[in-house]
Design a protein around this motif. Structure first.
Motif, short mmCIF file in Angstrom:
data_model
loop_
_atom_site.label_atom_id
_atom_site.label_comp_id
_atom_site.label_asym_id
_atom_site.label_seq_id
_atom_site.Cartn_x
_atom_site.Cartn_y
_atom_site.Cartn_z
N LEU A 51 0.97 -1.03 0.05
CA LEU A 51 0.38 0.13 -0.17
C LEU A 51 1.08 1.72 -0.19
N VAL A 52 1.02 1.88 -1.31
CA VAL A 52 1.87 3.39 -0.85
C VAL A 52 0.34 4.75 -0.59
N VAL A 53 1.20 5.57 0.54
CA VAL A 53 0.66 6.37 0.35
C VAL A 53 1.22 7.33 0.06
N ILE A 54 1.02 8.66 -1.57
CA ILE A 54 1.67 9.53 -1.48
C ILE A 54 0.67 10.60 -1.02
N ILE A 55 1.95 11.30 -0.66
CA ILE A 55 1.39 12.44 0.21
C ILE A 55 1.95 13.89 -0.32
N PHE A 56 1.00 15.10 -0.38
CA PHE A 56 1.17 15.89 -1.87
C PHE A 56 1.32 17.42 -0.71
N ASP A 57 2.28 18.33 -1.03
CA ASP A 57 2.58 19.60 -0.18
C ASP A 57 1.77 19.97 -1.17
N ASP A 58 1.02 21.24 -1.09
CA ASP A 58 0.28 22.27 -1.77
C ASP A 58 0.55 23.79 -1.11
N ILE A 96 -4.47 9.01 -1.24
CA ILE A 96 -3.26 10.11 -1.96
C ILE A 96 -4.16 10.80 -0.60
N VAL A 97 -3.16 11.42 -0.12
CA VAL A 97 -3.53 12.19 1.33
C VAL A 97 -2.70 13.67 1.06
N HIS A 98 -3.15 14.59 1.38
CA HIS A 98 -2.57 15.95 1.10
C HIS A 98 -2.04 16.42 2.50
N PHE A 99 -1.21 18.18 1.85
CA PHE A 99 -1.35 18.01 3.85
C PHE A 99 -1.89 18.75 4.29
N ALA A 144 -1.17 8.88 7.32
CA ALA A 144 -0.62 7.44 6.12
C ALA A 144 -0.28 6.59 8.02
N GLN A 145 0.11 7.38 8.56
CA GLN A 145 0.49 5.91 9.97
C GLN A 145 -1.33 5.25 10.01
N VAL A 158 5.32 5.12 1.83
CA VAL A 158 5.20 6.18 1.56
C VAL A 158 5.67 7.31 0.87
N CYS A 159 5.19 8.17 -0.04
CA CYS A 159 5.99 8.82 -0.75
C CYS A 159 5.67 10.53 -0.98
N VAL A 160 6.54 11.38 -0.81
CA VAL A 160 6.29 12.23 -0.22
C VAL A 160 6.66 13.52 -1.01
N PHE A 161 5.85 14.16 -1.38
CA PHE A 161 6.24 15.73 -2.85
C PHE A 161 6.52 16.52 -1.78
N SER A 162 7.28 17.38 -1.90
CA SER A 162 7.05 18.68 -1.20
C SER A 162 8.44 19.19 -1.19
#
Length: 235
Positions: A51-58, A96-99, A144-145, A158-162
């Motif tokens: 399970l991959v949780v992709i986290i985006f910083d907007d 998919i999770v956002h800040f 994510a936890q 987890v994969c964090v874009f920031s």
């Protein structure tokens, strides 16, 4: 027609983005169609339970300039679609999770198949304007936890874009949490040098995205997170 030298691009780390796979002039790229870059052939099903949780910083620093070519959502969608065409086993899931927590663009864990790819596409956009702007990674890691705790039969990456210009009360402690994530952890650092804690952590795969980068590296960073298993890699 825009000269080739002026086309936008993203940085390629060789471990995740082999130069020989990048589209070249005059060569028709593989799916996704006219994206201008290629992705590796997906692995055969069945996948491990991942399970991959992709986290985006907007945050404003990202949307105002630190997403160098505005590519992260388009290329993430390309990676999900590419792998979703092949996956039929239901063992590979994506969230998919956002800040900015509690928005309509967060997506709960979804099987990465044709139908799931369409659902996940709804999360590949900034949150509605009145919600967006958070620079805090901590709440997204909390989510994510929660997801990981609810899926004990899956390995959770987890994969964090920031840009990692974090405004958490204790940003170093938040980075330590990312470095201590029990599954694979990926940090896609937008425009800035990676924080020292991430750069020096053997448990975190770091990909830098800068103004002089080639197209396709965001997609390949996501693809790397989606196809990793128990092996931690250092870029």
């Amino acid at each position: 027609m825009t000269p080739p030298s002026l086309l936008p691009a993203v940085l390629v780390r060789p471990e995740l983005l082999p130069p020989g796979l990048i589209g070249t002039p005059g060569r028709r790229p593989r799916r996704p169609g006219d994206s201008g870059f290629e992705l590796p052939d997906p692995p055969q099903c069945p996948h491990d339970r991942l399970l991959v949780v992709i986290i985006f910083d907007d945050s404003y620093s990202v949307t105002g300039g630190n997403d160098p070519v505005g590519n992260r959502y388009r290329e993430a969608a390309a990676a999900l679609t590419h792998l979703g065409r092949r996956c039929r086993c239901g063992r590979l899931r994506v969230a998919i999770v956002h800040f900015d927590r509690g928005t309509s663009v967060d997506v709960d864990p979804t099987p990465l198949n044709r139908r799931g790819s369409r659902r996940l596409a709804g999360g590949l956009a900034p949150p509605p304007g009145r919600y967006s702007g958070s620079s805090k990674l901590g709440p997204a890691l909390d989510r994510a936890q929660e997801i990981a705790d609810a899926h004990p039969d899956h390995q959770v990456a987890v994969c964090v874009f920031s840009d990692f210009e974090l405004l958490d009360p204790q940003p170093e402690a938040v980075l330590d949490r990312l470095c201590a994530w029990p599954g694979p952890a990926h940090a896609v650092v937008l425009h800035n040098p990676p924080p020292g804690r991430l750069r020096d952590a053997p448990t975190v795969t770091v990909t830098g995205i800068g103004w002089a980068s080639d197209r396709g590296s965001v997609a390949r960073a996501v693809y790397g997170a989606l196809t990793t298993h128990s092996l931690h890699r250092k870029a």
